[in-house]
Design a protein around this motif. Structure first.
Motif, mmCIF file in Angstrom:
data_model
loop_
_atom_site.group_PDB
_atom_site.id
_atom_site.type_symbol
_atom_site.label_atom_id
_atom_site.label_comp_id
_atom_site.label_asym_id
_atom_site.label_seq_id
_atom_site.Cartn_x
_atom_site.Cartn_y
_atom_site.Cartn_z
ATOM 1 N N THR A 123 0.836 -1.177 -0.165
ATOM 2 C CA THR A 123 0.009 -0.086 0.016
ATOM 3 C C THR A 123 0.806 1.367 -0.076
ATOM 4 O OG1 THR A 123 -0.319 -0.019 2.422
ATOM 5 C CG2 THR A 123 -1.816 -1.224 1.334
ATOM 6 N N VAL A 124 0.433 2.378 -0.429
ATOM 7 C CA VAL A 124 1.095 3.663 -0.691
ATOM 8 C C VAL A 124 -0.040 4.661 -0.516
ATOM 9 C CG1 VAL A 124 2.918 2.970 -2.192
ATOM 10 C CG2 VAL A 124 0.622 3.626 -3.076
ATOM 11 N N PRO A 125 0.705 5.902 0.005
ATOM 12 C CA PRO A 125 -0.197 7.121 0.068
ATOM 13 C C PRO A 125 -0.368 7.792 -1.194
ATOM 14 C CG PRO A 125 1.817 7.480 1.103
ATOM 15 C CD PRO A 125 1.878 6.049 0.737
ATOM 16 N N HIS A 126 -1.497 7.682 -1.935
ATOM 17 C CA HIS A 126 -1.740 8.472 -3.035
ATOM 18 C C HIS A 126 -3.344 8.788 -3.258
ATOM 19 C CE1 HIS A 126 -0.853 9.830 -6.990
ATOM 20 N NE2 HIS A 126 -1.531 8.890 -7.885
ATOM 21 N N ASP A 127 -3.736 9.821 -3.931
ATOM 22 C CA ASP A 127 -4.940 10.165 -4.047
ATOM 23 C C ASP A 127 -5.908 9.266 -4.767
ATOM 24 O OD1 ASP A 127 -3.756 11.261 -6.264
ATOM 25 O OD2 ASP A 127 -4.593 13.328 -6.039
ATOM 26 N N ALA A 128 -6.107 8.034 -4.477
ATOM 27 C CA ALA A 128 -6.714 7.211 -5.282
ATOM 28 C C ALA A 128 -7.628 6.169 -4.374
ATOM 29 C CB ALA A 128 -5.934 6.127 -6.212
ATOM 30 N N ALA A 165 16.496 -4.807 -8.493
ATOM 31 C CA ALA A 165 16.292 -3.458 -9.516
ATOM 32 C C ALA A 165 15.109 -2.824 -9.085
ATOM 33 C CB ALA A 165 15.830 -4.034 -10.636
ATOM 34 N N LEU A 166 15.140 -1.471 -9.066
ATOM 35 C CA LEU A 166 14.030 -0.488 -8.627
ATOM 36 C C LEU A 166 13.672 0.578 -9.699
ATOM 37 C CD1 LEU A 166 12.216 0.707 -6.421
ATOM 38 C CD2 LEU A 166 14.250 2.006 -5.678
ATOM 39 N N VAL A 167 12.278 0.445 -10.171
ATOM 40 C CA VAL A 167 11.738 1.749 -10.755
ATOM 41 C C VAL A 167 11.186 2.564 -9.945
ATOM 42 C CG1 VAL A 167 10.204 2.318 -12.738
ATOM 43 C CG2 VAL A 167 11.616 0.037 -12.919
ATOM 44 N N LEU A 168 11.879 3.863 -9.725
ATOM 45 C CA LEU A 168 11.318 5.006 -8.867
ATOM 46 C C LEU A 168 10.878 5.975 -9.381
ATOM 47 C CD1 LEU A 168 11.176 5.690 -5.936
ATOM 48 C CD2 LEU A 168 13.830 6.281 -6.079
ATOM 49 N N GLU A 169 9.777 6.515 -8.889
ATOM 50 C CA GLU A 169 9.217 7.938 -9.221
ATOM 51 C C GLU A 169 9.824 8.969 -9.013
ATOM 52 O OE1 GLU A 169 4.854 9.974 -9.183
ATOM 53 O OE2 GLU A 169 5.856 9.576 -7.105
ATOM 54 N N CYS A 170 10.400 9.900 -9.838
ATOM 55 C CA CYS A 170 10.987 11.197 -9.558
ATOM 56 C C CYS A 170 10.094 12.138 -10.324
ATOM 57 C CB CYS A 170 12.444 11.210 -10.204
ATOM 58 S SG CYS A 170 13.544 10.148 -9.230
ATOM 59 N N ASN A 171 8.760 12.568 -10.073
ATOM 60 C CA ASN A 171 8.096 13.225 -10.684
ATOM 61 C C ASN A 171 8.354 14.682 -11.137
ATOM 62 O OD1 ASN A 171 5.082 15.016 -10.483
ATOM 63 N ND2 ASN A 171 4.926 13.111 -11.887
ATOM 64 N N TYR A 172 8.595 15.485 -10.239
ATOM 65 C CA TYR A 172 8.821 16.663 -10.486
ATOM 66 C C TYR A 172 10.252 17.509 -9.272
ATOM 67 C CZ TYR A 172 6.557 17.457 -5.825
ATOM 68 O OH TYR A 172 6.395 17.362 -4.483
ATOM 69 N N ASP A 173 10.682 18.567 -9.923
ATOM 70 C CA ASP A 173 11.828 19.471 -9.008
ATOM 71 C C ASP A 173 10.763 20.376 -8.489
ATOM 72 O OD1 ASP A 173 14.301 20.650 -8.682
ATOM 73 O OD2 ASP A 173 13.055 22.259 -9.428
ATOM 74 N N ARG A 174 10.895 20.562 -7.294
ATOM 75 C CA ARG A 174 10.092 21.184 -6.211
ATOM 76 C C ARG A 174 10.244 22.929 -6.845
ATOM 77 N NH1 ARG A 174 7.049 20.641 -1.719
ATOM 78 N NH2 ARG A 174 7.808 18.306 -1.663
ATOM 79 N N ARG A 189 -1.822 19.624 -4.933
ATOM 80 C CA ARG A 189 -2.065 18.409 -5.245
ATOM 81 C C ARG A 189 -0.780 17.410 -5.441
ATOM 82 N NH1 ARG A 189 -2.302 14.759 -10.096
ATOM 83 N NH2 ARG A 189 -2.887 12.575 -8.659
ATOM 84 N N ILE A 190 -0.070 17.908 -6.452
ATOM 85 C CA ILE A 190 1.269 17.167 -6.561
ATOM 86 C C ILE A 190 1.850 17.221 -5.608
ATOM 87 C CG2 ILE A 190 3.023 17.132 -8.118
ATOM 88 C CD1 ILE A 190 1.347 18.590 -10.515
ATOM 89 N N ALA A 191 2.257 18.301 -4.774
ATOM 90 C CA ALA A 191 3.370 18.477 -3.891
ATOM 91 C C ALA A 191 2.606 17.668 -2.525
ATOM 92 C CB ALA A 191 3.835 19.838 -3.715
ATOM 93 N N GLY A 192 1.374 17.284 -2.310
ATOM 94 C CA GLY A 192 0.922 16.935 -1.041
ATOM 95 C C GLY A 192 1.139 15.722 -0.718
ATOM 96 N N LEU A 197 6.178 12.161 -5.665
ATOM 97 C CA LEU A 197 7.548 12.326 -5.121
ATOM 98 C C LEU A 197 8.114 13.358 -5.917
ATOM 99 C CD1 LEU A 197 9.094 9.003 -3.968
ATOM 100 C CD2 LEU A 197 7.737 10.605 -2.791
ATOM 101 N N ASP A 198 8.925 14.193 -5.376
ATOM 102 C CA ASP A 198 9.892 15.117 -5.906
ATOM 103 C C ASP A 198 11.075 14.378 -6.074
ATOM 104 O OD1 ASP A 198 10.730 15.541 -3.328
ATOM 105 O OD2 ASP A 198 10.749 17.757 -3.614
#
Length: 261
Positions: A123-128, A165-174, A189-192, A197-198
């Motif tokens: 499980t993960v914290p995400h708005d779904a 191996a790891l595929v890891l989210e790097c969604n944005y630069d703050r 919403r994105i940064a919440g 993840l930034d």
């Protein structure tokens, strides 16, 4: 052999292929399918796969960039869809379920054997509605996938420690996000805590893991508006104290080619 490749990664569609075993005895899974049917088929062919090779589709959550093409593909090719009950309810409410497609419900408390592979949702914290991410194992090697999460947690770090191996989210630069043109509500919403993840949070999470067995690290789900590949790669390399060229990146148009374990 355990190998993995990306068909696409980003806000316009995500899809990852994982294959274990050899030849006709192997098992092939797709994690998410945010592409339309034709595009999914075309990108599978680019990896040397036919739709009939796909034994199951693992769905992390109902958002369109991860689930848009799931039921069209499953209905066209008789593929089993693995998803949480909450994800099913959310997709049903949006009219995305196609009758006749076989669904198997998973949850973040138990693993699922699919062919020769063990699928471990967490499980993960995400708005779904009921989001999960996945660790895939062939019994000897483990691949972890984390593409949509608002904040790192101890539970997530435990699930992703000791991987090969790891595929890891790097969604944005703050800084780019807050200086950019998105409306304030979307930035929040994105940064919440239930957003994405930034780069810096991704680097901190990576640095907290047991990385002693890692052979591949791929930065994924990069925002085309609020990130740059060089920024994401630099943060992940710093976390591992490795050369930046060792860090892979998944792109929207090309994904990335097969990586073997």
């Amino acid at each position: 052999m355990l190998r993995f490749a990306s068909l696409a990664s980003g806000s316009r569609g995500n899809c990852l292929a994982v294959q274990g075993g050899e030849g006709s005895c192997g098992t092939c899974l797709l994690i998410d399918c945010g592409l339309n049917l034709t595009d999914t088929e075309r990108r599978l062919a680019r990896l040397g796969l036919a739709p009939s090779d796909v034994d199951g589709m693992l769905i992390t959550h109902e958002h369109g960039d991860h689930a848009h093409g799931v039921f069209d593909f499953a209905a066209a090719h008789g593929t089993v869809v693995y998803l949480t009950y909450g994800t099913m309810l959310a997709m049903k409410a949006e009219g995305k379920i196609i009758e006749g497609v076989r669904m198997v419900f998973v949850n973040g408390r138990q693993s699922e054997a699919i062919g020769g592979m063990q699928v471990i949702p967490f499980t993960v914290p995400h708005d779904a509605r009921e989001p999960v991410q996945f660790v895939i194992s062939d019994g000897n090697r483990k691949l972890g996938v984390l593409t949509d999460i608002g904040a790192p947690t101890a539970h997530v770090a435990q699930a992703l420690s000791g991987l090969d191996a790891l595929v890891l989210e790097c969604n944005y630069d703050r800084d780019m996000l807050w200086a950019g043109g998105y409306p304030r509500w979307l930035k929040q919403r994105i940064a919440g805590p239930f957003g994405h993840l930034d780069n810096e949070d991704s680097g901190r999470l990576l640095g907290a893991l047991d990385c002693s067995k890692l052979k591949h690290v791929i930065g994924a789900h990069l925002s085309q508006q609020n990130n740059r590949p060089a920024l994401a790669r630099a943060v992940l390399a710093r976390a591992l104290n490795c050369d930046e060229s060792w860090i892979g990146l998944a792109t929207q148009d090309e994904g990335f080619g097969w990586r073997e374990l």
